[in-house]
Structure formats: C-alpha cells, structure tokens
Write an enzyme that holds these catalytic residues in place. Structure first.
Site, short mmCIF file in Angstrom:
data_model
loop_
_atom_site.label_atom_id
_atom_site.label_comp_id
_atom_site.label_asym_id
_atom_site.label_seq_id
_atom_site.Cartn_x
_atom_site.Cartn_y
_atom_site.Cartn_z
N ASP A 91 -16.20 -3.52 -3.66
CA ASP A 91 -17.35 -3.71 -4.29
C ASP A 91 -16.82 -4.90 -4.89
O ASP A 91 -16.32 -5.28 -5.48
CB ASP A 91 -17.39 -2.52 -5.79
N TYR B 34 -35.09 -10.15 -12.60
CA TYR B 34 -34.62 -9.85 -11.47
C TYR B 34 -34.74 -12.12 -10.59
O TYR B 34 -33.51 -12.39 -10.23
CB TYR B 34 -35.54 -9.18 -9.72
N LYS C 79 -31.66 -14.45 -9.45
CA LYS C 79 -32.32 -15.76 -8.84
C LYS C 79 -31.92 -17.13 -9.04
O LYS C 79 -31.30 -18.34 -8.47
CB LYS C 79 -32.69 -15.31 -7.67
N LYS D 89 -40.17 -2.03 0.64
CA LYS D 89 -41.07 -2.39 -0.22
C LYS D 89 -42.08 -2.11 0.17
O LYS D 89 -42.24 -1.07 1.51
CB LYS D 89 -40.87 -3.86 0.65
N ARG E 187 -49.72 -11.21 -1.26
CA ARG E 187 -48.44 -11.93 -0.41
C ARG E 187 -48.50 -11.98 0.84
O ARG E 187 -49.46 -11.87 1.64
CB ARG E 187 -47.71 -10.65 -1.02
#
Ligand code: NAD
Length: 364
Positions: free
Chosen positions: A53, A174, A178, A217, A246
């Site tokens: 981890d 998220y 980043k 995805k 996209r």
C-alpha cells in the site's frame, strides 16, 4: 536502448502501469513493479513485483531504494543501495463516472492519491540525501480532468490547451487532486531538484483495461455492452444524451508518448491524447460497426457524465516531442472489442454483470 537502467513502476498492477512494465522490459530495463493488487489479465512483466500500500510512507521508503539483496533486504553488514533511474507514478484511486462524479468517494480519492504522491516525493528526497545524489527522474500521470469546467461547456469547441489550466475550476475532486499533485511534483523539482515529467492523459483505452465491475471507462463499457447484445435489436444504456464529446487514445500510443517525454528535456505538463473528438453516440456507433451489430441506445439523462465537451490539444507535444497520435478510434476499438469479446467468451473473470451501466466519465 536503455540497457541496465532500472525503473520503478508504481501502479504496476493497473492498466497503464502493466503496459509500461512490458514496454520497459522490451527496452532492456530492470523493472520493479508495485501495486496493492496483482495485474488482473496477464502476468506482470516486471522483474520484481511487490504488493503493498503506497499510502504507507515506510513502505514507499523501501520501494524507492534498489538494494542488491532485493526489496526490503536487511543485513547486519552494510547493504548496497542505489536509486532508480526512473520512476513511473501511475498509482491513484480512480474509476469511471459512477465512481468519480457521484461525490461518494471524493474524500477517499483526494486522500489516497495525494498521500501516495506526497510519500513518493518525500521518500525520494530522503534517499537522495542519504546517498548524496539526485539522478532519479519521476514521471507523474496527471489527467485532462484538471482542466476548468468553464472551458468545456461547448461540446464542439472545448479548450484543453495546457495554458488554459488557470484560473482553475476542475469539475471533480479527482481533477483537483491531479492539479494539486502536478504542482507538488513541480515544487519538488524547484526546491529539491528532482527531475520530473508531467503528462495530462486524455482517456486512455485498450486491451487489459478494466471492462466490468463499476470502474471501467466508456470504451470498455460500451464494447462490453455491445458484445453482449444480439446481432439485431439490442439496446444499450448511455449516460446523458450521448452528445457529450471526448477523444480516446489507444494504450500503445500513450506508452510511446510517455517514453518520449521521459527521454526528452521537456518537463511538461503536456497533453497526451488523441484529437479525434467524437460524441458518445459516435463511440457507440463505432463499437456497433466493429461488432457488425445494429444497436439502439436508451438515454439516462440524470446520470453523471462529466464535462460537456473534451478533446486533447496536441500543439505543444507536437512542437516539443514531435509526437502525435496516428491510430483511428475505430482501429483502437476493434482491438479492444476483440479482447473484451474473448474475455466474455472465456468467462475467466466471473459472471458478467449485464445491469452495470455505461461510464462516460471525465477520463473517458
Ligand atoms: P488503474 O486504476 O488501472 O491503475 C491504477 C493502479 O493504482 C491500480 O492498479 C491500483 O490498484 C493502484 N493503486 C491505487 N491505490 C494504491 C495504493 N494505495 N497502493 C498501491 N497501489 C495502488 O488506472 P490507469 O488507467 O492505469 O491509470 C494510471 C494513472 O493514469 C492514474 O494515475 C490515472 O489517474 C491516470 N490517468 C488515466 C487515464 C485513463 O484514461 N486511463 C486518464 C487520465 C489519467
């Protein structure tokens, strides 16, 4: 060729990390892979794969040190320790729209991914100090999700040039993580001289990516749904109205661009993506064409979909690295569809959940 170079791949059990291990091995690197899980679809190509981890700072201290006796080797005698030549940091808490945009996982996403990045940089600084050298180059995989939402409202003209990042307004935590971590890597470069490279990936897809279970995805989810349909008369659910745009980059091209960035003097941040922008409806139609099936769509309008439009802008990477995408979406979907069909046919990975939904996410 990079004979005898040593690379550490963090997130080596995941999609991009496991492909990067294969690539680095093919170039002659010695590779240590780290992940909390072993790759799902094939054996790791890494010379040494350690499960652990990366939120645990002590574990990360061991990860960044190459020891003659192997990972974590200890001895009463002095142990020979070297830094890695390169680190590829892919480990992150991530998933599709259902994971990122519902806000149910925001605290975990921010905490887990930021902890990993803080640990990696801190461990490298400590190792550099102990060894009195500073040679390890670190690649960080940022995301197009860090771009401001207000530049991605028009599906036909999203602005994702690198210099459009500020004033910052990502549409998910998220994306904020980043952006924070990009800045973290660049700050460690300025203050601790750590060579870093930062790329903003735009929707990477291909074989050996997650294709079921809730973290998949859009290209994989749609390929799976289409593969499960009859030749005629099937319907798949699409999140949103399908008009959101996209672009999608095939995995081999992502790996090539990443390697070129690492070999170059250019630090980034730089987009790595395709400029073949499509609507999600067109993505579905591409999968249907590849499959030779007639597919109807049903729309779930209140589902999470992410920004309205997103496309890579490759001006900077063309200029700095001479790299550009070349494969059409259809070619990439064909390979991905074939692989997912094989997965379904072989039933290696448990029962396929027909009820799981399309994920049209900020990544995808
Ligand atoms: P992935 O989920 O397949 O791989 C990430 C890996 O990190 C997983 O194997 C996971 O087990 C590992 N990980 C997470 N937490 C960990 C921990 N605490 N300790 C050890 N390992 C841990 O994702 P991917 O698609 O391969 O993406 C790789 C990187 O690229 C991620 O940072 C992602 O945010 C970024 N990115 C990906 C895309 C894309 O379209 N795939 C787009 C933009 C950015």
């Amino acid at each position: 060729m990079a004979d005898n170079k040593k690379a550490l791949v963090l997130g080596a059990g995941g999609f991009i990390g496991s492909h990067m291990c294969k690539r680095l091995k093919s170039e002659g690197y010695w590779v240590r892979g780290i992940d909390i899980k072993y790759p799902e679809f094939s054996d790791s190509a890494a010379d040494e794969f350690v499960q652990g981890d990366l939120r645990d700072a002590n574990f990360v201290n061991e990860c960044v040190a190459f020891k003659e006796g192997g990972f974590g080797y200890e001895s009463p005698e002095p142990v020979w320790v070297e830094p890695f030549d390169e680190i590829y940091q892919f480990a992150a808490d991530m998933g599709g729209a259902g994971y990122i945009f519902t806000d149910e996982h925001s605290a975990d996403i921010m905490h887990n991914s930021a902890s990993i990045n803080l640990n990696v940089l801190d461990a490298q600084v400590k190792l550099n100090r102990n060894l009195g050298e500073n040679k390890t180059k670190i690649f960080y995989s940022s995301s197009a999700c860090m771009y401001p939402e207000h530049n991605q409202l028009d599906p036909d003209n999203p602005d994702c040039r690198e210099n459009s990042a500020y004033p910052a307004a990502p549409d998910s935590e998220y994306g904020w993580e980043k952006l924070f971590s990009e800045r973290l890597y660049l700050a460690y470069n300025r203050n601790h001289d750590i060579p870093v490279r930062v790329a903003r990936y735009h929707n990477i897809f291909g074989p050996e990516g997650t294709w079921q279970g809730g973290k998949e995805k859009a290209p994989a989810a749609i390929s799976r749904k289409v593969a499960l349909l009859p030749a005629v008369g099937g319907t798949i659910e699409v999140w949103g109205d399908g008009l959101q745009t996209r672009s999608f980059l095939y995995i081999d091209e992502c790996i090539e661009a990443t390697r070129r960035l690492m070999e170059s003097d250019f630090q980034g941040p730089v987009n790595i993506g395709s400029e073949e922008m499509v609507t999600i409806n067109q993505l579905v139609e591409t999968a249907a064409k590849v499959a030779g099936k007639v597919v109807r769509k049903s729309y779930t309008l209140n589902a999470p979909t992410g920004v309205r439009g997103r496309n890579s802008n490759n001006d900077l990477i063309r200029e700095k690295l001479g790299w550009d995408y070349f494969q059409t979406l259809e070619e990439g979907i064909r390979k991905t569809y074939d692989w997912i069909s094989e997965q379904i046919n072989s039933r290696q990975h448990g029962v396929v959940d027909l009820s799981s939904k399309e994920t049209v996410t900020c990544e995808r």
